[in-house]
Design a protein around this motif. Structure first.
Motif, short mmCIF file in Angstrom:
data_model
loop_
_atom_site.label_atom_id
_atom_site.label_comp_id
_atom_site.label_asym_id
_atom_site.label_seq_id
_atom_site.Cartn_x
_atom_site.Cartn_y
_atom_site.Cartn_z
N ILE A 116 23.74 -56.42 36.20
CA ILE A 116 24.14 -55.82 37.48
C ILE A 116 24.67 -54.41 37.26
O ILE A 116 24.32 -53.47 37.98
N LYS A 117 25.52 -54.24 36.26
CA LYS A 117 26.03 -52.90 35.93
C LYS A 117 24.89 -51.95 35.59
O LYS A 117 24.87 -50.80 36.03
N THR A 118 23.95 -52.44 34.78
CA THR A 118 22.82 -51.61 34.36
C THR A 118 22.02 -51.11 35.55
O THR A 118 21.64 -49.94 35.63
N ILE A 119 21.77 -52.00 36.50
CA ILE A 119 20.98 -51.62 37.68
C ILE A 119 21.76 -50.64 38.55
O ILE A 119 21.19 -49.64 39.02
N LEU A 120 23.05 -50.89 38.76
CA LEU A 120 23.85 -49.96 39.58
C LEU A 120 23.96 -48.59 38.91
O LEU A 120 23.88 -47.55 39.57
N ILE A 136 17.60 -54.69 30.42
CA ILE A 136 17.89 -55.99 31.04
C ILE A 136 17.75 -57.12 30.02
O ILE A 136 16.76 -57.22 29.31
N VAL A 137 18.77 -57.97 29.97
CA VAL A 137 18.74 -59.16 29.12
C VAL A 137 19.02 -60.36 30.03
O VAL A 137 20.16 -60.62 30.41
N ALA A 138 17.97 -61.09 30.38
CA ALA A 138 18.10 -62.17 31.36
C ALA A 138 18.54 -63.46 30.67
O ALA A 138 17.80 -64.45 30.60
N ALA A 139 19.77 -63.45 30.16
CA ALA A 139 20.29 -64.62 29.43
C ALA A 139 21.36 -65.36 30.20
O ALA A 139 21.90 -66.35 29.72
N GLU A 184 32.84 -51.84 38.04
CA GLU A 184 32.54 -52.39 36.73
C GLU A 184 33.77 -53.05 36.11
O GLU A 184 33.69 -54.13 35.51
N ASN A 185 34.91 -52.41 36.26
CA ASN A 185 36.15 -52.94 35.74
C ASN A 185 36.51 -54.27 36.42
O ASN A 185 36.95 -55.23 35.77
N GLN A 186 36.32 -54.33 37.72
CA GLN A 186 36.61 -55.56 38.45
C GLN A 186 35.66 -56.69 38.05
O GLN A 186 36.07 -57.86 37.96
N LEU A 187 34.41 -56.36 37.79
CA LEU A 187 33.45 -57.37 37.33
C LEU A 187 33.85 -57.91 35.96
O LEU A 187 33.77 -59.12 35.70
#
Length: 355
Positions: A116-120, A136-139, A184-187
């Motif tokens: 999510i961070k990467t996409i944003l 993207i690492v879909a793990a 990002e920090n909140q995530l």
């Protein structure tokens, strides 16, 4: 890519028997395939074509073969490494049951957040869909198909709208296109809060070990952030908001005391903490780069995981340790192949490796 296109779910709650003996036995077999540290000096002496052939003929062969129709060169290797990591961690979900499955699934949510961070970030920087997908690492629990669709969206509003039914939406809905670091920090804080929630109210030895493992990770993350702030000359107490609560040996009260200090005084105070022994050789007031420090801290975490795994061989720790080692292997291979492709000095590449 069919495997990656499935929704990969662990148990939302621990149900049924926990098959630690079976899972740890399978993990030992998987860990035996981790590249030995002697491999990396050999790779450093290879050219990019030789390194590419090595990766194509290694444990990553199936991933390279699967993606060769879509990508080539360094891009092919980048995607193959990410695919292998996702497939490997999905396998851990599939072979585990009960509590161990639940704890692994909670741990793997870090990849949902990473993606999510990467996409944003990609939307913020106007990156191409392909550039975003390379990272993207879909793990985690969300599928590669979903992240592919999100990467292709025209703006961040569409991305967030598509995530409205996920647990991350209450934070994401507050993103306004400018406050990315705050989101990002909140995530990150949400992720660690979830890990602690997974261990709350249980006397299970494995949950306690899982909590200790998590707390060590928080220490490493907070200490890395502190070094970056200090190197930049930032002593603002408001930066405490960047810190994650729940560290093992570096509590928030310790960080509050370290935050206002100059870089030189900060280094002096660190000698009082247990992590100093691992980083003292590469730390000085006039140090130019933090690469060595961050590498040493990562090594400390890997070493701690290995040590705990020997003491508790039939527990969650060997599984967590394997996950760290696998992630580290992929990172090292990526650093080498990308560094060689960019014609970086070998010493610069070597400094970034965690061996």
């Amino acid at each position: 890519m069919q495997l990656l296109q499935k929704f990969k779910r662990g148990s939302s709650k621990p149900k049924g028997h926990s098959n630690y003996a079976y899972t740890t036995a399978r993990v030992r077999a998987m860990k035996s395939k981790i590249l030995p540290k002697e491999t990396y000096p050999r790779l450093m002496n290879m050219g990019i074509d030789e390194i590419t052939r090595f990766i194509e003929e290694s444990e990553y062969k199936e991933d390279v073969d699967e993606l060769a129709r879509q990508y080539e060169g360094v891009d092919l290797i980048e995607h193959a490494l990410n695919r292998n990591l996702a497939v490997t961690f999905t396998k851990l979900i599939n072979i585990s049951e009960g509590e161990v499955n639940y704890l692994i699934a909670e741990k793997l949510k870090k990849y949902d957040i990473w993606n999510i961070k990467t996409i944003l970030r990609g939307k913020y920087c106007d990156a191409s869909t392909e550039d975003i997908l390379e990272a993207i690492v879909a793990a985690g629990s969300l599928s590669y198909t979903l992240f592919s669709e999100l990467a292709a969206k025209s703006d961040y509003e569409e991305v967030i709208s598509e995530l409205s039914n996920t647990e991350y939406y209450p934070i994401l809905k507050n993103y306004d296109g400018t406050n990315l670091s705050e989101i990002e920090n909140q995530l990150d804080k949400m992720y660690y809060a979830g890990l602690f929630e997974a261990t709350r109210g249980s006397r299970s030895k494995d949950r306690k070990l899982f909590a200790s493992f998590t707390r060590l990770g928080i220490d490493i993350k907070n200490l890395t952030t502190l070094f970056r702030l200090k190197k930049a000359g930032i002593t603002d107490p408001d930066m405490m908001d960047l810190m994650i609560e729940g560290g093992l040996k570096l509590k928030l009260k310790d960080i509050e005391r370290l935050m206002p200090l100059s870089f030189e005084d900060f280094i002096s105070e660190l000698a009082k903490y247990p992590y100093w022994e691992d980083i003292s050789e590469v730390v000085s007031p006039d140090m130019q780069s933090l690469i060595d420090v961050e590498s040493r801290l990562k090594k400390h975490r890997l070493k701690s995981a290995a040590s705990f795994s020997h003491v508790y061989p039939l527990s969650i720790v060997p599984i967590m340790g394997y996950m760290l080692s696998k992630q580290n292997e992929v990172n090292n291979l990526r650093i080498i192949i990308r560094g060689k492709a960019a014609n970086l000095n070998e010493e610069v590449i070597r400094e970034q490796l965690v061996i």
